[in-house]
Design a protein around this motif. Sequence first.
Motif, PDB file in Angstrom:
ATOM      1  N   ASN A  45      63.687  54.248  83.221  1.00  0.00           N
ATOM      2  CA  ASN A  45      64.258  55.599  83.237  1.00  0.00           C
ATOM      3  C   ASN A  45      63.580  56.578  82.278  1.00  0.00           C
ATOM      4  OD1 ASN A  45      66.237  54.680  85.106  1.00  0.00           O
ATOM      5  ND2 ASN A  45      67.474  53.893  83.395  1.00  0.00           N
ATOM      6  N   MET A  46      62.320  56.367  81.977  1.00  0.00           N
ATOM      7  CA  MET A  46      61.567  57.339  81.190  1.00  0.00           C
ATOM      8  C   MET A  46      60.868  58.303  82.136  1.00  0.00           C
ATOM      9  SD  MET A  46      58.692  56.744  78.207  1.00  0.00           S
ATOM     10  CE  MET A  46      59.805  55.695  77.267  1.00  0.00           C
ATOM     11  N   GLU A  47      60.791  59.569  81.767  1.00  0.00           N
ATOM     12  CA  GLU A  47      60.143  60.562  82.608  1.00  0.00           C
ATOM     13  C   GLU A  47      58.658  60.231  82.791  1.00  0.00           C
ATOM     14  OE1 GLU A  47      60.700  64.365  80.891  1.00  0.00           O
ATOM     15  OE2 GLU A  47      62.904  64.337  81.075  1.00  0.00           O
ATOM     16  N   GLN A  48      58.134  60.596  83.984  1.00  0.00           N
ATOM     17  CA  GLN A  48      56.731  60.313  84.304  1.00  0.00           C
ATOM     18  C   GLN A  48      55.786  60.964  83.301  1.00  0.00           C
ATOM     19  OE1 GLN A  48      55.695  58.495  87.022  1.00  0.00           O
ATOM     20  NE2 GLN A  48      53.493  58.837  86.870  1.00  0.00           N
ATOM     21  N   ASN A 106      48.102  62.892  86.164  1.00  0.00           N
ATOM     22  CA  ASN A 106      49.490  63.334  86.326  1.00  0.00           C
ATOM     23  C   ASN A 106      49.552  64.753  86.884  1.00  0.00           C
ATOM     24  OD1 ASN A 106      52.371  62.845  85.913  1.00  0.00           O
ATOM     25  ND2 ASN A 106      52.237  64.400  84.314  1.00  0.00           N
ATOM     26  N   THR A 108      58.484  54.022  83.160  1.00  0.00           N
ATOM     27  CA  THR A 108      59.202  54.742  84.220  1.00  0.00           C
ATOM     28  C   THR A 108      60.277  53.881  84.872  1.00  0.00           C
ATOM     29  OG1 THR A 108      57.431  54.118  85.768  1.00  0.00           O
ATOM     30  CG2 THR A 108      57.289  56.296  84.725  1.00  0.00           C
ATOM     31  N   THR A 160      53.900  54.175  92.107  1.00  0.00           N
ATOM     32  CA  THR A 160      55.083  54.369  92.946  1.00  0.00           C
ATOM     33  C   THR A 160      54.711  54.925  94.315  1.00  0.00           C
ATOM     34  OG1 THR A 160      56.408  54.798  90.962  1.00  0.00           O
ATOM     35  CG2 THR A 160      57.351  55.468  93.068  1.00  0.00           C
ATOM     36  N   VAL A 214      52.733  52.548  81.806  1.00  0.00           N
ATOM     37  CA  VAL A 214      53.411  53.648  82.499  1.00  0.00           C
ATOM     38  C   VAL A 214      54.454  53.144  83.498  1.00  0.00           C
ATOM     39  CG1 VAL A 214      53.083  55.618  84.048  1.00  0.00           C
ATOM     40  CG2 VAL A 214      51.499  55.256  82.148  1.00  0.00           C
ATOM     41  N   PRO A 215      54.128  52.162  84.374  1.00  0.00           N
ATOM     42  CA  PRO A 215      55.172  51.642  85.272  1.00  0.00           C
ATOM     43  C   PRO A 215      56.358  51.032  84.528  1.00  0.00           C
ATOM     44  CG  PRO A 215      53.003  51.001  86.070  1.00  0.00           C
ATOM     45  CD  PRO A 215      52.804  51.598  84.710  1.00  0.00           C
ATOM     46  N   ARG A 248      56.389  61.842  80.208  1.00  0.00           N
ATOM     47  CA  ARG A 248      56.512  61.223  78.884  1.00  0.00           C
ATOM     48  C   ARG A 248      55.830  59.858  78.863  1.00  0.00           C
ATOM     49  NH1 ARG A 248      62.103  60.782  75.389  1.00  0.00           N
ATOM     50  NH2 ARG A 248      61.258  61.637  73.451  1.00  0.00           N
ATOM     51  N   ALA A 249      55.919  59.134  79.970  1.00  0.00           N
ATOM     52  CA  ALA A 249      55.259  57.830  80.054  1.00  0.00           C
ATOM     53  C   ALA A 249      53.740  57.994  80.027  1.00  0.00           C
ATOM     54  CB  ALA A 249      55.693  57.104  81.324  1.00  0.00           C
TER      55      ALA A 249
END
Length: 386
Positions: free
Chosen positions: A268-271, A151, A265, A30, A261-262, A273-274
């Motif tokens: 709408n999944m939290e960064q 992260n 996210t 992102t 991961v992209p 948590r992804a």
Amino acid sequence: GGWGWVVLAATIMVLALTLAFPSCVGIFYTDLQNEFHASNSETSWVPSIMTSVLHAGGPFCSVLVERFGCRATVMLGGVLSGLGMAASSFTQSIGQLYVTAGVITGLGFCFSFQPAVTILGHYFVRRRAFANAMSSTGTALGLCTLPVLGNYLHIELGWRGSFLVLGAVLLNCCVCGAVMRPLQPRKHRGQPLMNHGPPPPEEENVRKEKGWVRTTWSYVLASLSKHMAFDQLCNNSRYCMYAIGITWMMLGFVVPLVYLVPYATANNMEQGRAALLLSILGIVNIVVRPPFGLIFNMPWFKGRHIYVFAAALLVNGLSNSICCIGPSFPVLLTYVLIYGLSMSVVGSLMFTVLMDIVEMSRFPSALGLLAIMESITLLIGPPLAG
């Protein structure tokens, strides 16, 4: 035994820092898209080029290994990859990132990864299947730790500061390469198998009579034959089928690592948590691969590695259909568990199967040609999926 276990530990660290690293780039997708106003497909070229160069540099790596040995080549790879990621933190366009993070860092990964695998095969003979399975846990270790580290750095330092720190982390490949002590060649009694003395006068005269173009062409052909196993591809049907199958597999094998991961996210999944999904994938590999290594080293599996490997590939490919159910965390967790189990078997047996198919003296060149073939599908796979 002996120093071989130290070399095994160093190889685990090298694989953790090289093969698993491209999956860490997805955390910064992102930011890279916003910084350079790039599309999803344009951004995906960064890990794609990195992974492709990691494999495509095989023949160059083979030349360096022959000239300087595995230890120096691994250390050179650590310097290149570290400088590449450090330079990436100063880039001003996505094109510059292709060169620094993609080409330079990927080439450094190649120079570190392939010699580490090669020297491990020389240190372990009777326990080779177990050693290869244990070394493959390095990839799992990287998948488990690098996303968490990435992260954390992303939150604290942003993507530029993170790339600079990650470049420093990659310099640890130099430390791993330093402990890869070359094995002393065995002394042969009696007449040597090869005469390394000066050529006879007749041969020298014939060589002088050849034209410059012909001599150069002969040298190129000899180098290609030595460092890229075209003879094995043409004459060894098992290696031919293995190389074609692995090349086709790589078209989609790394896509989940790049886009998991992209994808999470974007739904709408939290960064955090992804990123946890990638860490769980790494934990599954770490827990499962050592027992698999012990099991596959049993006498019953000798000669049957290829069948287990093929079955695991089938399960791995079919597991991707689980994502069609939905983007919720429980669904993706189930997908990660099944994908991770099958990936563990594939990673544990990939190099063992290749060592079963070709002689160890031809392993570096066979791996080099396979890497070139893999690099094509690895290059186009993630952008094609994007």
